[in-house]
Design a protein around this motif. Structure first.
Motif, PDB file in Angstrom:
ATOM      1  N   CYS A   4       0.829  -1.207   0.000  1.00  0.00           N
ATOM      2  CA  CYS A   4       0.000   0.000   0.000  1.00  0.00           C
ATOM      3  C   CYS A   4       0.867   1.262   0.000  1.00  0.00           C
ATOM      4  O   CYS A   4       1.641   1.492   0.933  1.00  0.00           O
ATOM      5  CB  CYS A   4      -0.887  -0.015   1.244  1.00  0.00           C
ATOM      6  SG  CYS A   4      -1.701   1.553   1.591  1.00  0.00           S
ATOM      7  N   CYS A  56     -10.585   2.963  -1.770  1.00  0.00           N
ATOM      8  CA  CYS A  56      -9.716   1.867  -1.352  1.00  0.00           C
ATOM      9  C   CYS A  56     -10.596   0.714  -0.881  1.00  0.00           C
ATOM     10  O   CYS A  56     -11.508   0.918  -0.089  1.00  0.00           O
ATOM     11  CB  CYS A  56      -8.812   2.310  -0.203  1.00  0.00           C
ATOM     12  SG  CYS A  56      -7.830   0.937   0.432  1.00  0.00           S
ATOM     13  N   CYS A  68       0.826  -1.026  -4.312  1.00  0.00           N
ATOM     14  CA  CYS A  68      -0.540  -0.726  -4.710  1.00  0.00           C
ATOM     15  C   CYS A  68      -0.624   0.791  -4.796  1.00  0.00           C
ATOM     16  O   CYS A  68      -0.236   1.489  -3.861  1.00  0.00           O
ATOM     17  CB  CYS A  68      -1.534  -1.241  -3.662  1.00  0.00           C
ATOM     18  SG  CYS A  68      -3.213  -0.680  -4.027  1.00  0.00           S
TER      19      CYS A  68
END
Ligand code: AMP
Ligand code: SF4
Length: 462
Positions: free
Chosen positions: A233, A379, A434
């Protein structure tokens, strides 16, 4: 999330570990302790300090424990959803702590309920326990692996029974999870700062698609997935993790400083001072100042006794939170051209308020610089940015955002610039990220078998 196996003071250490992970969730906290015969839980709504007093900790006796701090993104906010979840059956106890968000939980839950499962919580994490319990495999590890093969999305799991602690990270490795040692005991934590707090040695990060089983016989690791390219992330680097943590061997403060430096190269400003928002954007502001040669000053101070604004459940509470939390330093900003570095803009609430505070304190010009690219997509992996509507950059141009927040100029770091800033020499994080909330490219499938809000929004946006 924190876990420990093989230490006399397991619950006490888990408490210290959770303390240093408090920034990851402030709605609730819990610890499940294991004395080898049974599992015992204590959990409640509130901060770690409020939930655990000395007396409670003394009653949590056992040599292993798992703990969790809750930050709601899926499921409700009630007591029953506070983790670790603990279930008892004739074969013993099983407890689970989960960081992340499962993208196919709704479909699985639907399926399990139609086969007779009764869920005790609305948390997506409970699905895992039902899948384990319903598995045809008798061996717990095989049942766990079979359950993992059915779930999708972002997950770091700690699953503890009386005999073992199992640790698993999703095949995309979206959330951070590290392994360490404290004397003879094994420890696992969402961030390495927890190891520093308890004096543990960092061993390594858990690999995407890895299952680690820890028991009195030692540690055993295997891969449960063959597709295991990491997509860490990006927001962990930008905002979520603590500056003293390392992810993939890169220090978060250094990563943020690099982002600030890159931002200064991409979006210079003619100004007298650079300032940041305590605590999350200070590192980026220092980087911007260093690269631009404009002095860094403390233009805002934070009231430490107010919680993190973003994690307040409603917008009204969030706005109130910002007001209570930050104060401008008039002596620093009055009559000055100020570069205001913030780490990210989600809804725009914080930056709007900050620009107003700085103006009221007499700043002559305010140049907003953001060390994240514009966040345009929701998200689905456990960070609370659920719908496109709430994201200011999804619905406004950069110029409109500038007007909206009342700045003299505004600029965001580019996606390429962000990637460049996060590159480390050697092993570091080059293994992939990501960036879906910036790019819209999600590293996993997002299932549309659910009528739930986030999947509907996803379908609208693709
Ligand atoms: P907003 O006020 O909605 O624009 O939120 C942006 C502010 O909240 C930034 O100053 C960040 O420090 C912080 N923030 C950004 N992303 C998140 C997140 N996913 N969860 C909690 N806080 C966040
Ligand atoms: Fe992190 Fe954004 Fe990916 Fe969510 S979508 S996991 S916040 S980078």
């Amino acid at each position: 999330m924190f876990g420990i196996w093989g230490h006399e003071d397991a619950a006490q250490i888990a408490y210290y570990g959770l303390h240093s992970l408090q920034h990851r969730g402030q709605e609730g906290a819990g610890i499940v302790v294991n004395n080898g015969k049974e599992l015992k839980v204590h959990k409640d709504i509130g901060l770690v300090n409020d939930v655990f007093g000395q007396r409670v900790l003394e009653e949590l006796k056992g040599k292993s424990a798992i703990g969790h701090v809750r930050y709601t993104t899926a499921g409700g906010r009630g007591y029953e959803n506070i983790q670790p979840l603990l279930f008892r059956s004739m074969t013993g106890g099983i407890s689970v702590a989960h960081n992340g968000n499962l993208t196919n939980a709704y479909g699985l839950k639907h399926q399990l309920e139609s086969q007779g499962s009764i869920f005790q919580t609305t948390s997506d994490s409970e699905v895992l326990v039902h899948l384990i319990k319903r598995s045809a495999y008798v061996n717990l590890e095989d049942a766990f692996k079979s359950a993992l093969s059915m779930i999708k999305g972002a997950y770091a799991f700690l699953v503890m029974t009386e005999n073992k602690l199992m640790v698993a990270l999703d095949p995309s490795g979206i959330r951070p999870l590290s392994l360490g040692k404290l004397g003879e005991a094994y420890v696992v934590a969402s961030e390495t700062c927890a190891f520093d707090t308890i004096g543990a040695d960092y061993i390594r990060d858990v690999k995407p698609g890895e299952l680690i089983v820890i028991s009195d016989e030692g540690l055993h690791s295997e891969m449960f997935s063959t597709s295991n390219a990491r997509s860490m992330c990006g927001m962990e680097y930008i905002y979520f993790s603590r500056p003293d943590s390392d992810i993939n061997q890169m220090n978060i403060h250094t990563a943020r400083k690099n982002l600030g430096k890159q931002l200064a190269l991409e979006a210079p400003a003619d100004a007298d001072v650079v300032t940041g928002v305590p605590d999350s954007s200070i590192s980026a502001a220092i980087g911007y100042a260093e690269e631009s040669g404009i002095p860094y000053e403390l233009g805002l101070i934070k009231n430490r006794y107010v919680g993190r604004t973003f994690i307040q459940p409603s917008q009204t509470l969030r706005e109130q939170g910002v007001k209570m939390k930050l104060s401008p330093v008039r002596g620093v900003v009055e009559g000055k051209r100020v570069v205001m570095v913030d780490d990210s803009i989600v809804r725009g609430t914080t930056i709007r308020r900050i620009v107003k505070l700085l103006r009221e304190a007499g700043a002559k010009e305010i140049h907003v610089r953001i060390s994240a690219p514009p966040i345009k997509n929701p998200c689905y992996y456990g960070i609370d940015m659920k719908t496109k509507e709430e994201l200011i950059a999804a619905n406004h141009s950069i110029e409109e955002i500038k007007e909206e927040v009342g700045a003299d100029s505004i600029a965001f770091i580019s996606i390429d610039g962000m990637l460049k800033a996060l590159e480390s020499d050697g092993e570091g994080i080059g293994s992939g990220h990501c960036l879906a909330c910036f790019t819209g490219k999600y590293p996993t499938e997002i299932y549309n078998n659910s009528p739930s809000e986030h999947v509907r929004k996803y379908n609208e946006h693709v």
